[in-house]
Motif scaffolding. Sequence first.
Motif, PDB file in Angstrom:
ATOM      1  N   LEU A 173      48.036  51.111  42.415  1.00  0.00           N
ATOM      2  CA  LEU A 173      46.584  51.192  42.233  1.00  0.00           C
ATOM      3  C   LEU A 173      45.883  51.888  43.394  1.00  0.00           C
ATOM      4  O   LEU A 173      44.680  52.037  43.384  1.00  0.00           O
ATOM      5  CB  LEU A 173      46.006  49.782  42.078  1.00  0.00           C
ATOM      6  CG  LEU A 173      46.477  49.013  40.849  1.00  0.00           C
ATOM      7  CD1 LEU A 173      46.173  47.533  41.010  1.00  0.00           C
ATOM      8  CD2 LEU A 173      45.795  49.550  39.611  1.00  0.00           C
ATOM      9  N   PHE A 221      45.436  50.583  46.193  1.00  0.00           N
ATOM     10  CA  PHE A 221      44.509  49.492  46.465  1.00  0.00           C
ATOM     11  C   PHE A 221      44.058  49.504  47.920  1.00  0.00           C
ATOM     12  O   PHE A 221      44.856  49.689  48.839  1.00  0.00           O
ATOM     13  CB  PHE A 221      45.192  48.157  46.158  1.00  0.00           C
ATOM     14  CG  PHE A 221      44.257  46.992  46.097  1.00  0.00           C
ATOM     15  CD1 PHE A 221      43.794  46.520  44.875  1.00  0.00           C
ATOM     16  CD2 PHE A 221      43.815  46.354  47.257  1.00  0.00           C
ATOM     17  CE1 PHE A 221      42.925  45.442  44.818  1.00  0.00           C
ATOM     18  CE2 PHE A 221      42.949  45.284  47.197  1.00  0.00           C
ATOM     19  CZ  PHE A 221      42.507  44.819  45.968  1.00  0.00           C
ATOM     20  N   ARG A 222      42.778  49.271  48.076  1.00  0.00           N
ATOM     21  CA  ARG A 222      42.262  49.239  49.426  1.00  0.00           C
ATOM     22  C   ARG A 222      41.140  48.217  49.519  1.00  0.00           C
ATOM     23  O   ARG A 222      40.179  48.244  48.771  1.00  0.00           O
ATOM     24  CB  ARG A 222      41.725  50.623  49.773  1.00  0.00           C
ATOM     25  CG  ARG A 222      41.128  50.647  51.123  1.00  0.00           C
ATOM     26  CD  ARG A 222      40.483  51.963  51.463  1.00  0.00           C
ATOM     27  NE  ARG A 222      40.299  51.926  52.901  1.00  0.00           N
ATOM     28  CZ  ARG A 222      40.495  52.937  53.701  1.00  0.00           C
ATOM     29  NH1 ARG A 222      40.837  54.089  53.224  1.00  0.00           N
ATOM     30  NH2 ARG A 222      40.316  52.795  54.991  1.00  0.00           N
ATOM     31  N   ASP A 223      41.283  47.258  50.444  1.00  0.00           N
ATOM     32  CA  ASP A 223      40.134  46.394  50.746  1.00  0.00           C
ATOM     33  C   ASP A 223      39.700  46.735  52.150  1.00  0.00           C
ATOM     34  O   ASP A 223      39.451  47.903  52.434  1.00  0.00           O
ATOM     35  CB  ASP A 223      40.501  44.917  50.560  1.00  0.00           C
ATOM     36  CG  ASP A 223      41.809  44.538  51.218  1.00  0.00           C
ATOM     37  OD1 ASP A 223      41.785  44.258  52.422  1.00  0.00           O
ATOM     38  OD2 ASP A 223      42.847  44.527  50.526  1.00  0.00           O
ATOM     39  N   ALA A 265      49.987  35.062  42.645  1.00  0.00           N
ATOM     40  CA  ALA A 265      50.147  36.479  42.320  1.00  0.00           C
ATOM     41  C   ALA A 265      49.525  37.338  43.420  1.00  0.00           C
ATOM     42  O   ALA A 265      48.604  36.899  44.109  1.00  0.00           O
ATOM     43  CB  ALA A 265      49.485  36.780  40.983  1.00  0.00           C
ATOM     44  N   MET A 267      47.173  39.945  44.711  1.00  0.00           N
ATOM     45  CA  MET A 267      45.938  40.587  44.237  1.00  0.00           C
ATOM     46  C   MET A 267      45.979  42.104  44.311  1.00  0.00           C
ATOM     47  O   MET A 267      45.401  42.781  43.470  1.00  0.00           O
ATOM     48  CB  MET A 267      44.768  40.091  45.080  1.00  0.00           C
ATOM     49  CG  MET A 267      44.346  38.697  44.739  1.00  0.00           C
ATOM     50  SD  MET A 267      43.112  38.119  45.912  1.00  0.00           S
ATOM     51  CE  MET A 267      44.119  37.879  47.363  1.00  0.00           C
ATOM     52  N   GLN A 268      46.661  42.618  45.316  1.00  0.00           N
ATOM     53  CA  GLN A 268      46.679  44.074  45.495  1.00  0.00           C
ATOM     54  C   GLN A 268      47.442  44.795  44.383  1.00  0.00           C
ATOM     55  O   GLN A 268      47.386  46.007  44.291  1.00  0.00           O
ATOM     56  CB  GLN A 268      47.301  44.434  46.846  1.00  0.00           C
ATOM     57  CG  GLN A 268      46.446  44.060  48.044  1.00  0.00           C
ATOM     58  CD  GLN A 268      46.670  42.635  48.508  1.00  0.00           C
ATOM     59  OE1 GLN A 268      47.313  41.831  47.838  1.00  0.00           O
ATOM     60  NE2 GLN A 268      46.118  42.309  49.660  1.00  0.00           N
ATOM     61  N   ALA A 309      47.043  43.589  41.256  1.00  0.00           N
ATOM     62  CA  ALA A 309      46.173  43.262  40.123  1.00  0.00           C
ATOM     63  C   ALA A 309      46.951  42.839  38.869  1.00  0.00           C
ATOM     64  O   ALA A 309      47.777  41.952  38.930  1.00  0.00           O
ATOM     65  CB  ALA A 309      45.240  44.422  39.842  1.00  0.00           C
ATOM     66  N   LEU A 310      46.690  43.495  37.746  1.00  0.00           N
ATOM     67  CA  LEU A 310      47.280  43.030  36.487  1.00  0.00           C
ATOM     68  C   LEU A 310      48.806  43.180  36.462  1.00  0.00           C
ATOM     69  O   LEU A 310      49.493  42.439  35.774  1.00  0.00           O
ATOM     70  CB  LEU A 310      46.654  43.766  35.305  1.00  0.00           C
ATOM     71  CG  LEU A 310      46.596  42.925  34.020  1.00  0.00           C
ATOM     72  CD1 LEU A 310      45.716  41.716  34.226  1.00  0.00           C
ATOM     73  CD2 LEU A 310      46.107  43.742  32.851  1.00  0.00           C
ATOM     74  N   PHE A 311      49.323  44.142  37.236  1.00  0.00           N
ATOM     75  CA  PHE A 311      50.782  44.255  37.329  1.00  0.00           C
ATOM     76  C   PHE A 311      51.364  42.929  37.832  1.00  0.00           C
ATOM     77  O   PHE A 311      52.404  42.483  37.369  1.00  0.00           O
ATOM     78  CB  PHE A 311      51.188  45.379  38.291  1.00  0.00           C
ATOM     79  CG  PHE A 311      51.030  46.749  37.700  1.00  0.00           C
ATOM     80  CD1 PHE A 311      51.957  47.227  36.789  1.00  0.00           C
ATOM     81  CD2 PHE A 311      49.961  47.556  38.047  1.00  0.00           C
ATOM     82  CE1 PHE A 311      51.820  48.492  36.232  1.00  0.00           C
ATOM     83  CE2 PHE A 311      49.811  48.817  37.499  1.00  0.00           C
ATOM     84  CZ  PHE A 311      50.742  49.290  36.588  1.00  0.00           C
ATOM     85  N   SER A 312      50.695  42.340  38.800  1.00  0.00           N
ATOM     86  CA  SER A 312      51.223  41.087  39.342  1.00  0.00           C
ATOM     87  C   SER A 312      51.030  39.938  38.358  1.00  0.00           C
ATOM     88  O   SER A 312      51.910  39.099  38.193  1.00  0.00           O
ATOM     89  CB  SER A 312      50.596  40.769  40.697  1.00  0.00           C
ATOM     90  OG  SER A 312      49.250  40.419  40.563  1.00  0.00           O
TER      91      SER A 312
END
Lengths: 309, 320
Positions: free
Chosen positions: A86, A88-90, A168, A170-171, A173-176
Motif C-alpha cells: 500500500l 503505507f505511511r503514517d 492484525a 494496520m500497515q 490494512a485489508l491484506f492483514s
Amino acid sequence: MSNWLEKIVPSLVRSEKKRSNIPEGLWKKCPKCESVLYRPELEKNLNVCPKCDHHMRLHARRRLELFLDADNRQEIAGDIEPVDRLKFRDSKKYKDRLVAAQKATGEKDALIAMRGELEGMPVIAVAFEFSFMGGSMGAVVGERFVRAANIALKENIPFICFSASGGARMQEALFSLFQMAKTSAILEKLRLQGTPYLSVLTDPVYGGVSASLAMLGDLNIAEPKALMGFAGPRVIEQTVREKLPEGFQRSEFLLEHGQVDMIINRSEMRSGLSRILRKFVHASPIPVPETVEGEIVVDADIPPASAND
Amino acid sequence: MNPNYLDFEQPIAELQAKIEELRLVGDDTAELNISEEISRLEGKSRALTESIFSDLSAWQVSQLARHPQRPYTLDYIEYIFDEFDEIHGDRHFADDQAIVGGTARLDGKPVMVIGHQKGRGVRERQKRNFGMPRPEGYRKALRMMEMAERFKMPILTFIDTPGAYPGIDAEERGQSEAIAFNLAKMSQFKTPIISTVIGEGGSGGALAIGVCDELMMMSYSTYSVISPEGCASILWKSADRAADAAKAMGITSERLHELGLVDQVINEPLGGAHRDPALTAANLKRHLLGVLDNLNELSTEDLLERRYKRLMAYGFGGEE
C-alpha cells in the motif's frame, strides 16, 4: 470503536522497547516482583522469574529452540519477506518501520516456523515474535503460518502455534485482515483431516490473531497470567465506562470462562504438550523416570531436553 | 425534508434550501420565471453534486458509509427479497439484534440472508447495539449458515458494522472464539456464499460473516482492518488524523478493487445509496442474481476448491 488493538499495541510496544533499552547487562529486574535477577540464571529458567514465577516474554526463535528437540530442526519459509503493497505511511514509512524492526530483532517478520521433533515425535511448530511490530499479523505471518500448516497437513503430523500478538498489522490494512480468514481456513482443513493443532497463547494475544488462529486449537492452552482477548482493556473501558474486573483477560479468567482448556507452566510446556499429542496420534507414552529404591533410573532412549543447550 | 447533508455536502444543501424557498414563493405568486429559476438551480445542484462526488476522499467516503440515512440490511431485504422469515437466537444465550437474518426468496429461489443491522433513532440504535454484535450474534449467524448448507440454500451476507462489540460480557462469552470459529467454518460450507459490504466493513466483526465466494462492495462503502479513528490514534497518536489514516489504509471500494481484494463494485446513485434506495437495491439485486447464476454452475467440489484458493491467495500465494 471497532479497533482491537487500539491503545494496547502502542503501550505494549512501548514497554517492550523500554525494556530492551536497558543495557545488556548481567542483571535484569523482574517487572512483576522487582527482584533483581542474574541473567544467565533467568535464561536457564526459561525467562521465568525464579522468585515469583512471572512468565516474561520469549523471543520466537528461542521459544522454538526450547520447545523442540535439539536435533533435526529446520526453518520453514524463512525466505519470505514483507512487501509494502500500500506504500503505507503514517508518521513514518512502513518500509522504514520494517527495516527498523528487522534490525532490532534479526528477523524478517513476526512469525518463525519450524519443522522439528518433540520428544522424538515429528511436529511443525510456529511462534510469534512480539518484538517485531507487536507480533502483528501481516501477509508474511499468514503465509508462513499456512506453509507450515500445509506441511503438517500433508504429513499428518501435529501443528503447534505459540502466539504473542497485538493483532492484525494496520500497515497492511485489508491484506492483514484477510490473513485471519486464510489462517483459519487451513486450520479447518487440519480439523477435517484429524491432524492435531494446539494453540498456545502467551502474553499477549489480541485482536485479529486472537479472533482467528489463536482460538481455533483442538486445545487452547495458555501460559500463566498471560493477557488475551478480542478488544484491548482500554478500548473496553472507554466503551463500557466502568472498571474492569480483577484479573480481566488473564489466562486464569479465560480458563474460568471456558475459553481456554488449560494453563501450563513454561517449564512443563514440552512434556505437557508431548503427553497430549502422543494421545492424539496414538503414540506410546514417554516413560517417566522412575524412582527405584532412592535411585533415579533414566531411560536412555529419551532424547535429551534441549532446554539447556 | 433535509436528508442530513454531510459536511462536505453543505454547498449542495444550501442550493437545495434555496430551491425549496423558491418553490414556496412559486406556490404563492405563481410567477412565470420562478419555475425556470428552479430548474436552473436544480441543474446547478446536480452539477455541483457531480463535481463533489467525482473526487471524494477516503474519509468522505467513510462518512457516507456511516450516513445515518444509508439503507441497512433490513431495508435491502425489503427491497430485494420475498417471503423473508426472520430467525432468532443462537440457542445458547440470547438473540443478538445487531445481526439479523432468515430464510427468503430471491426471484423465487430460496436463500439464507444474514446481515449486520444498525438502528435508526436512539431506541433502535440501542437495541441493535449500533450494529456491533456480541458472540451470540456470530453464533446465530453460524446457526443460520449451517441450516443453509443443510437445505442447499445459497448464503447472502450484508456487511455493515463498526466492529464486533468491545465489552466485558462479549469477552467473557468468547468474542474471539465466536469470530474465529465462523471464519473456519465459512471456508467449508457446501453452498455458495456471496458477501456485500453495504456500509461499514469494520474489521474482524465484519469478516466474521464475510468469508465468501464473491466479495462485492457498494461504491460508497468501506472495508478496513481498523477504523480510521482507531488507526490514527495509534499510528498518529491522534484520532484527529482519521482522514490521513483512511487514505493510507485504502479503505474504499475503488482502492480495494484495484488491489484485487474485492471482486465487484456496485454503483450507487449520485449522492449515495440513501438518495435513491430503491434504485440502489435494484442494482444490488441484479448483481446478486448474476453472481449466483455463475456460482450455481460450479459443482460443490469446485466451489469449495475455488473458495479455498481465493483465501490462500490473499497476500502471498499459499503454495509450498
